[in-house]
Motif scaffolding. Sequence first.
Motif, PDB file in Angstrom:
ATOM      1  N   ASN A 187      -7.763  -3.406  -5.534  1.00 40.55           N
ATOM      2  CA  ASN A 187      -8.740  -2.538  -4.870  1.00 40.55           C
ATOM      3  C   ASN A 187      -9.128  -3.088  -3.500  1.00 40.55           C
ATOM      4  N   LYS A 188      -9.399  -4.373  -3.447  1.00 41.91           N
ATOM      5  CA  LYS A 188      -9.833  -5.017  -2.207  1.00 41.91           C
ATOM      6  C   LYS A 188      -8.729  -4.962  -1.140  1.00 41.91           C
ATOM      7  N   GLN A 199     -10.299   6.332  -4.768  1.00 38.95           N
ATOM      8  CA  GLN A 199     -10.734   7.307  -3.759  1.00 38.95           C
ATOM      9  C   GLN A 199      -9.527   7.946  -3.080  1.00 38.95           C
ATOM     10  N   TYR A 200      -8.535   7.131  -2.754  1.00 44.01           N
ATOM     11  CA  TYR A 200      -7.341   7.627  -2.089  1.00 44.01           C
ATOM     12  C   TYR A 200      -6.578   8.577  -3.011  1.00 44.01           C
ATOM     13  N   ARG A 231      -6.327   0.631   3.881  1.00 37.19           N
ATOM     14  CA  ARG A 231      -6.448   2.090   4.010  1.00 37.19           C
ATOM     15  C   ARG A 231      -7.876   2.600   4.203  1.00 37.19           C
ATOM     16  N   CYS A 253       0.831  -1.211   0.000  1.00 37.73           N
ATOM     17  CA  CYS A 253       0.000   0.000   0.000  1.00 37.73           C
ATOM     18  C   CYS A 253       0.861   1.255   0.000  1.00 37.73           C
ATOM     19  N   LEU A 256     -10.138   3.015   2.003  1.00 40.04           N
ATOM     20  CA  LEU A 256     -10.640   3.620   0.765  1.00 40.04           C
ATOM     21  C   LEU A 256     -10.124   2.801  -0.409  1.00 40.04           C
ATOM     22  N   THR A 257     -10.814   2.891  -1.544  1.00 42.22           N
ATOM     23  CA  THR A 257     -10.282   2.253  -2.745  1.00 42.22           C
ATOM     24  C   THR A 257      -9.089   3.077  -3.232  1.00 42.22           C
ATOM     25  N   LYS A 309      -8.180  -1.269  -0.007  1.00 40.07           N
ATOM     26  CA  LYS A 309      -9.285  -0.798   0.836  1.00 40.07           C
ATOM     27  C   LYS A 309      -9.236  -1.430   2.222  1.00 40.07           C
ATOM     28  N   ARG A 310      -8.861  -2.690   2.292  1.00 44.04           N
ATOM     29  CA  ARG A 310      -8.748  -3.368   3.580  1.00 44.04           C
ATOM     30  C   ARG A 310      -7.674  -2.682   4.447  1.00 44.04           C
TER      31      ARG A 310
END
Length: 85
Positions: free
Chosen positions: A61-62, A74-75, A68, A32, A70-71, A65-66
């Motif tokens: 994406n998954k 979005q981030y 942070r 990430c 956000l996707t 998002k897990r």
Amino acid sequence: MAEKVGLSRQQLQRRLHDYGWTFTGTTNYILCNLAIKYMLSGMDISTIATILGYSNVQSFNKAFKRNRGLTPAQYQHQLLERSLN
């Protein structure tokens, strides 16, 4: 990874466990952070997913998002908003 830090796999797992971390969790955290670095350089999400070794954008994406909340899109949008202000 263990070899790079001069430990056996078991020693690395034990040390991570002592800090309440898992190898997978640590790896996802690092990926990430790399993704964010690439986002800041203007790279698109699908390219980032490929570079980081994800089989498809949905998996990336998954995982992102897990970690942070956000996707990646979005981030990245938030990063752009902050840089404009």
